[in-house]
Design a protein around this motif. Sequence first.
Motif, short mmCIF file in Angstrom:
data_model
loop_
_atom_site.label_atom_id
_atom_site.label_comp_id
_atom_site.label_asym_id
_atom_site.label_seq_id
_atom_site.Cartn_x
_atom_site.Cartn_y
_atom_site.Cartn_z
N ILE A 94 37.29 40.48 48.93
CA ILE A 94 37.43 41.48 48.11
C ILE A 94 38.35 42.11 48.79
O ILE A 94 38.26 43.41 47.30
CB ILE A 94 35.85 42.35 47.03
CG1 ILE A 94 35.44 42.88 48.25
CG2 ILE A 94 35.51 41.05 46.60
CD1 ILE A 94 34.35 43.78 47.45
N SER B 5 29.47 41.14 44.34
CA SER B 5 29.88 43.37 44.95
C SER B 5 28.16 43.58 44.97
O SER B 5 28.70 44.40 45.93
CB SER B 5 30.76 44.07 43.36
OG SER B 5 30.86 44.99 43.45
N SER C 166 32.88 49.70 43.10
CA SER C 166 32.73 48.81 42.69
C SER C 166 32.32 48.19 41.25
O SER C 166 31.86 47.26 40.60
CB SER C 166 31.23 47.67 42.92
OG SER C 166 29.90 48.29 43.00
N THR D 144 31.78 39.70 53.32
CA THR D 144 31.88 39.68 51.78
C THR D 144 33.01 40.37 51.81
O THR D 144 34.02 40.79 50.50
CB THR D 144 30.59 40.08 51.55
OG1 THR D 144 29.53 39.00 51.93
CG2 THR D 144 30.44 40.26 49.86
N SER E 172 34.32 46.55 37.81
CA SER E 172 33.80 45.59 37.14
C SER E 172 34.08 45.84 35.92
O SER E 172 33.30 44.97 34.91
CB SER E 172 32.09 45.44 37.89
OG SER E 172 31.28 46.54 37.06
N GLY F 8 40.64 38.49 42.66
CA GLY F 8 39.84 39.13 42.92
C GLY F 8 39.81 40.08 44.10
O GLY F 8 38.90 39.96 44.98
N ILE F 9 40.61 40.99 44.15
CA ILE F 9 40.46 42.28 45.07
C ILE F 9 40.32 42.96 44.01
O ILE F 9 40.52 43.42 43.66
CB ILE F 9 41.84 42.56 45.43
CG1 ILE F 9 42.63 41.03 46.31
CG2 ILE F 9 42.38 43.55 46.42
CD1 ILE F 9 42.20 40.69 46.90
N GLU F 10 39.74 43.61 44.99
CA GLU F 10 38.71 45.37 44.21
C GLU F 10 39.68 46.38 43.52
O GLU F 10 38.92 46.81 43.03
CB GLU F 10 37.72 44.90 44.99
CG GLU F 10 36.75 46.71 44.15
CD GLU F 10 35.65 47.29 45.49
OE1 GLU F 10 33.95 46.63 44.67
OE2 GLU F 10 35.07 47.77 46.06
N GLN G 15 41.57 41.29 37.15
CA GLN G 15 40.18 40.94 37.59
C GLN G 15 40.57 39.90 38.42
O GLN G 15 39.83 39.32 39.38
CB GLN G 15 39.39 40.33 36.21
CG GLN G 15 39.49 40.13 35.63
CD GLN G 15 38.74 39.33 34.77
OE1 GLN G 15 37.65 38.82 34.87
NE2 GLN G 15 39.48 38.98 33.72
N GLN H 26 31.97 35.79 46.03
CA GLN H 26 32.53 36.77 46.46
C GLN H 26 33.37 37.81 45.54
O GLN H 26 32.72 39.17 45.82
CB GLN H 26 32.90 36.75 47.43
CG GLN H 26 32.21 35.82 48.47
CD GLN H 26 33.27 35.68 49.90
OE1 GLN H 26 34.77 36.19 50.49
NE2 GLN H 26 32.39 35.45 51.42
N LYS H 27 33.90 37.65 45.03
CA LYS H 27 34.67 38.07 43.61
C LYS H 27 34.13 38.69 42.34
O LYS H 27 34.53 39.10 41.57
CB LYS H 27 36.43 37.45 43.52
CG LYS H 27 36.57 36.98 44.87
CD LYS H 27 38.20 36.27 44.90
CE LYS H 27 38.95 35.59 46.05
NZ LYS H 27 39.99 34.83 45.13
#
Length: 464
Positions: free
Chosen positions: A419, A383, A86, A415, A90, A105-107, A102, A377-378
């Motif tokens: 992501i 995170s 995470s 959550t 970020s 929203g998908i990690e 980014q 959540q994104k």
Amino acid sequence: MRRERNESRLRLHNLPFESLGNLFVGRDKELERLEHDIEFPKLNVVLIGRGGTGKTRLALELAWRSGQRYQTVFFVWANSPQGLRSGIASLAGPRLLDLPEQKSGIEKDAYDAVLNWLRANPRWLLILDDVNTEPAAQAAQMLCLQLRSGNILITSRITAWRGDTRKFQLSALGPEASSQFLLARTAKARKSAQDDIERSTELANALGMLPLALEIASAFIARQRSSFADYMSRLMIDSSANNLRRVIYAPLLNLSKTSIVILRLLSLLSSRPVPQAILESERGKLNEISKKAIALEDSLEDNLLWSAPRRRSERLDTILAELATYSLAQQTEEGIVVHPLIREIIYSEIHKEHLNSWILLAIELIENSYPLYSEAQKSLAGSLWRLHAAEVLAKADEAGLSERTAYLRSQLGRTLLGIGLYTEAEQPLRQALEINERLKSPHVARDLSRSEEHTSELQSHHDL
């Protein structure tokens, strides 16, 4: 993020703390050696030392003094594989690399994009901090194998590392440097005495010349405007005592009860920064949690920590400033940070009879902050929320409190879905359903309906 006007300083970075400047003493040789070890691309270095020796501080000072050597410097708290992932993801955010991935929203998208950027660009330094568990170390070493165009600097208490990672052992400061720090750190506030030099040396030796202990002791002396001799007498510090616990415990006697509650709650969460919004959500709820905690501790007989007379403080900004004054917590752009060793000691001081109750209060805090992140959540804050939720759940499982966690597990699962971590979301959601099916009692009806909704959403993803 800070973009400096001074061309000799870093242009793009997310370093959480400023340089100590002239207070950074006694590490010239270590800094020179570290600069030499890490100056070549494709070489990764791990700073090894016990808690409180200043590993993070040395890494930060290296970064601040790197001048034009690096175009970018990134700092990631990496105390778990999830935290590392995470944290890397970020870096894609708008305040740093501002990568288009980014926005999904998908990690995983953000994580892969950052790795691609690091592979394509030279002259960067990546600091992976607090890598103190075997899973975290394995994740860090796997990352090192994937990135070869810059430098990775790891801080860790673990001594066993792969052969292609250069190990750099860091010990406590020397007696002269420790005394010099104490004198300089307290110069404007302590009660001066003719024997200050001798007493500062005596205090430094009694504290094992551990930088963390020296800092907290200095903060206390400065805040109380006491002399070195008064401080040592007050804490009954001598060369044979376990002085680190005494040094951390002493400020607590001067904090408001609410400040102690906040510090204990922080010790129950992850070592990652705690967004202030987690504490600010439903402000009245935090007051309610604090009152429960204070009543809990007041019920103990001979509880010297809680029986000491003190003023009352309920404003969160006042509380955080109070903790910072005594160097027990620090504010960063991401949130509130408590040193891992301080967290461990504060957590270990919770009375065994009340530990479960404190864990339940931490669960309540995290549950009540969830609405802030359910619509975001994104974001980085979302995170961080899930990392703190996972930490509290782990403590609850260890304490045998799993059946009180169905609602938080369903929140965590939701959550993770938000992501794009569908596989990871399955476990907490299914655990929530299992708990509710076992209990089938009215007080979990809310959890049951929410968990069923979340699991239905989970099952719609083909990879499960």
